[in-house]
Design an enzyme around this catalytic site. Structure first.
Site, PDB file in Angstrom:
ATOM      1  N   GLU A 230     -14.076  38.402 -91.771  1.00 58.19           N
ATOM      2  CA  GLU A 230     -13.258  37.372 -92.163  1.00 58.19           C
ATOM      3  C   GLU A 230     -13.780  37.286 -94.020  1.00 58.19           C
ATOM      4  O   GLU A 230     -14.870  37.420 -94.219  1.00 58.19           O
ATOM      5  CB  GLU A 230     -13.328  36.096 -91.715  1.00 58.19           C
ATOM      6  CG  GLU A 230     -12.522  35.069 -92.287  1.00 58.19           C
ATOM      7  CD  GLU A 230     -12.201  33.717 -91.437  1.00 58.19           C
ATOM      8  OE1 GLU A 230     -13.042  33.726 -90.294  1.00 58.19           O
ATOM      9  OE2 GLU A 230     -11.638  32.502 -91.971  1.00 58.19           O
TER      10      GLU A 230
ATOM     11  N   GLU B 113      -4.728  30.960 -85.055  1.00 58.17           N
ATOM     12  CA  GLU B 113      -4.929  29.622 -84.743  1.00 58.17           C
ATOM     13  C   GLU B 113      -3.917  28.652 -85.121  1.00 58.17           C
ATOM     14  O   GLU B 113      -4.277  27.568 -85.539  1.00 58.17           O
ATOM     15  CB  GLU B 113      -6.516  29.039 -85.008  1.00 58.17           C
ATOM     16  CG  GLU B 113      -7.434  29.984 -84.304  1.00 58.17           C
ATOM     17  CD  GLU B 113      -8.806  29.327 -84.329  1.00 58.17           C
ATOM     18  OE1 GLU B 113      -8.891  28.456 -85.189  1.00 58.17           O
ATOM     19  OE2 GLU B 113      -9.747  29.916 -83.658  1.00 58.17           O
TER      20      GLU B 113
ATOM     21  N   GLU C 282     -11.421  36.235 -80.914  1.00 57.73           N
ATOM     22  CA  GLU C 282     -12.564  35.622 -81.413  1.00 57.73           C
ATOM     23  C   GLU C 282     -13.186  34.889 -80.176  1.00 57.73           C
ATOM     24  O   GLU C 282     -12.837  34.160 -79.527  1.00 57.73           O
ATOM     25  CB  GLU C 282     -12.151  34.601 -82.545  1.00 57.73           C
ATOM     26  CG  GLU C 282     -11.724  34.811 -83.839  1.00 57.73           C
ATOM     27  CD  GLU C 282     -11.528  33.718 -84.719  1.00 57.73           C
ATOM     28  OE1 GLU C 282     -12.143  32.728 -84.550  1.00 57.73           O
ATOM     29  OE2 GLU C 282     -10.373  33.714 -85.429  1.00 57.73           O
TER      30      GLU C 282
HETATM   31  O1  AHR Z   1     -14.770  32.678 -86.748  1.00 61.60           O
HETATM   32  C1  AHR Z   1     -14.644  31.334 -87.551  1.00 61.60           C
HETATM   33  C2  AHR Z   1     -13.396  30.749 -87.556  1.00 61.60           C
HETATM   34  O2  AHR Z   1     -13.491  30.182 -86.241  1.00 61.60           O
HETATM   35  C3  AHR Z   1     -12.190  31.466 -87.766  1.00 61.60           C
HETATM   36  O3  AHR Z   1     -12.028  31.449 -89.096  1.00 61.60           O
HETATM   37  C4  AHR Z   1     -11.242  30.565 -87.132  1.00 61.60           C
HETATM   38  O4  AHR Z   1     -10.177  31.624 -86.670  1.00 61.60           O
HETATM   39  C5  AHR Z   1     -11.995  30.118 -85.893  1.00 61.60           C
HETATM   40  O5  AHR Z   1     -11.622  28.708 -85.837  1.00 61.60           O
END
Ligand code: AHR
Length: 518
Positions: free
Chosen positions: A27, A178, A297
């Site tokens: 990210e 999300e 995730e």
């Molecule tokens: O991985 C860190 C964060 O966690 C991501 O940006 C988000 O999608 C999640 O809440």
């Protein structure tokens, strides 16, 4: 001493191992991209500014597929800002992490990084502030061969950068991130998101019918909308999408290590709940196709309750580029938990076909790097790397009988947590196993049904190193304090042609035992 007996049977399998279960995530957050995978000027930088030391560790980790560019970041991101000549790219504010984004690194750089790292790209689109038109333009830019506005622009940018003009050929796409979460830029109700995702999916597949799409599921089992979110979103998108996502992060609360070590029980239940919801929508809609899960995730992440020295910033305090964010330092305990979370993913390998540990470098990551400095493996690197390397063939269904360990959050749980695979081509049967007991070693017998073991191919264990404790971690000063060492005393029985394998696991440990079977 605690005891466990595990039975495996050649005929009782769950599914083939999906290589995409061993995914990771990059990210634009903290130092994952900048000074993580990308640092022009670093002594280890290659001709593109990619850090070769980090690349080598990423390859050793064995991640197969890598999600990009977010995360919360993507919900405010314009993908066009990250393509074309660097000097023309705008510097922007990233509201998600209160960070300055220079856009020095973008889609072309990431695709090239993934190609060199030998990983499949999983691209997330912005359905927070943007919509159908930008999504279909991005698919055209990435995957259309040539002769159209966006595909020719890709070719022009690639030619100017001296990289391949061929389509990126990105198969896997996440329809946002999300969006069930109130923290998300462009947060939506399930109804609003379901309709948007359906239309974006339709338009994207009209550009490239071969892509695979992941609809956004719940950001965690604790979300108040968990269950109804999936039901509504899938009711709208069932025909258009291929997967629904799951996200989950775990941490130790108030020193309750026993509950933390049993969080795979929570993950098992979360997955079972999503599978049930998918299949209910399938039945109600009279669908025949099966939707699977992209657990895109997951990890250990200390979000609450630690002291300031140990708890890195969650969001940047001032506007700057690549601040240090959530650079969690992982312990022996965390490594054992990560091993068990991967067991849970394997145990559900018939429905969880994609999974991405969040994230790859520096940000809650198995790999750490310092700006202008070294890169090293955190403790959680080890279970990931071994499972990614050795879980091949078919996942076996285990019957576990083990001593029970009481926990405050999950009730009584097996002291042992395990998963296993059998590769008929290589003749390797591999057991991945954790002893969640904090005090006692565990004697384990693996009963083989329909297999005969002839040789121990590999036996390694990660546990508390001499002079350390359960909090021992690898860090800049001590990069190899915790790792895998040989697991002694794995026995096949007297004749060497055995239907049982015995072993003893130290307290608080994760191990891999691979035997040759016929
Ligand atoms: O991985 C860190 C964060 O966690 C991501 O940006 C988000 O999608 C999640 O809440």
């Amino acid at each position: 001493m605690s005891h466990a007996r595990i039975i495996v049977d050649r005929d009782f399998t769950i599914a083939d191992v999906s290589p995409r279960l061993f995914g990771s995530f990059v990210e634009h957050m903290g130092r994952c991209v900048y000074t993580g995978i990308y640092e022009p000027g670093h002594p280890e930088a290659d001709d593109q500014g990619f850090r070769k030391d980090v690349m080598a560790l990423a390859k050793e980790l064995g991640a197969t597929v890598v999600r990009y560019p977010g995360g919360n970041f993507v919900s405010g991101y314009n993908w066009e800002d990250g393509v074309g000549p660097r000097e023309d790219r705008p510097v922007r504010i990233d509201g998600a992490w209160h960070t300055i984004e220079t856009n020095a690194f973008g889609l072309h750089e990431f695709v090239e990084w993934a190609r060199r790292a030998d990983m499949e790209v999983m691209e997330a689109i912005n359905l927070g502030t943007r919509g159908v038109d930008e999504a279909r333009a991005l698919v055209e830019y990435a995957n259309h061969p040539s002769g159209t506005y966006w595909s020719d622009l890709r070719r022009e940018h690639a030619a100017a950068a001296g990289t391949s003009q061929e389509p990126f050929g990105i198969k896997l796409w996440c329809l946002g991130n999300e969006l069930d979460g109130p923290w998300q830029i462009g947060h939506k109700t399930a109804e609003e998101y379901g309709r948007l995702a359906q239309e974006a999916a339709k338009a994207m597949k009209l550009v490239d019918p071969d892509i695979e799409l992941v609809a956004v599921g719940s950001s965690g089992k604790q979300m108040p909308t968990f269950g109804t979110w999936e039901q509504t979103v899938l009711t709208h998108t069932y025909d258009e999408v291929d997967y629904i996502s799951m996200h989950a992060y775990y941490q130790e609360h108030d020193g309750d290590a026993a509950s933390f070590l049993a969080e795979a029980v929570n993950m098992d239940g979360f997955i079972d709940g999503v599978v049930a919801t998918i299949d209910a929508v399938k039945a109600a809609g009279k669908h025949t196709k099966q939707i699977d899960i992209s657990f895109d995730e997951w990890n250990v992440w200390y979000q609450q309750g630690l002291d300031t020295e140990d708890q890195p910033d969650q969001v940047a305090k001032e506007w700057k580029s690549h601040p240090r964010l959530i650079e969690d330092r992982y312990s022996v305990t965390d490594a054992v938990v990560v091993g068990t979370l991967m067991h849970s993913l394997l145990r559900h390998g018939d429905r969880v076909r994609i999974a991405n540990q969040a994230q790859l470098v520096n940000v809650i990551a198995p790999i750490r790097s310092e700006e202008n400095g070294p890169a090293w493996r955190q403790t959680i690197f080890w279970p990931f790397a071994r499972i990614a390397e050795l879980a091949t063939g078919e996942i076996l269904r285990l019957v576990v009988g083990a001593d029970q360990q009481p926990t405050a959050r999950h009730g009584d749980v097996d002291v042992i947590d395990a998963a296993a695979t059998h590769d008929a081509e290589t003749g390797a049967l591999t057991l991945f196993i954790a002893n969640r007991g904090l005090e006692e070693a565990a004697d384990v017998t693996l009963d083989l049904r329909g297999f005969t073991a002839s040789e121990v191919l590999r036996a390694e264990v990660l546990s508390i190193p001499e002079g350390g404790d359960r909090h021992t971690a690898n860090d800049l000063q001590s990069q190899e304090a915790v790792g895998l060492v040989p697991l002694e005393g794995v026995r096949l029985g007297d004749s060497g042609q055995s239907t049982a394998v015995t072993m003893s696991l130290p307290a608080l440990s994760w191990a891999v035992v691979q035997v040759k079977v016929a």
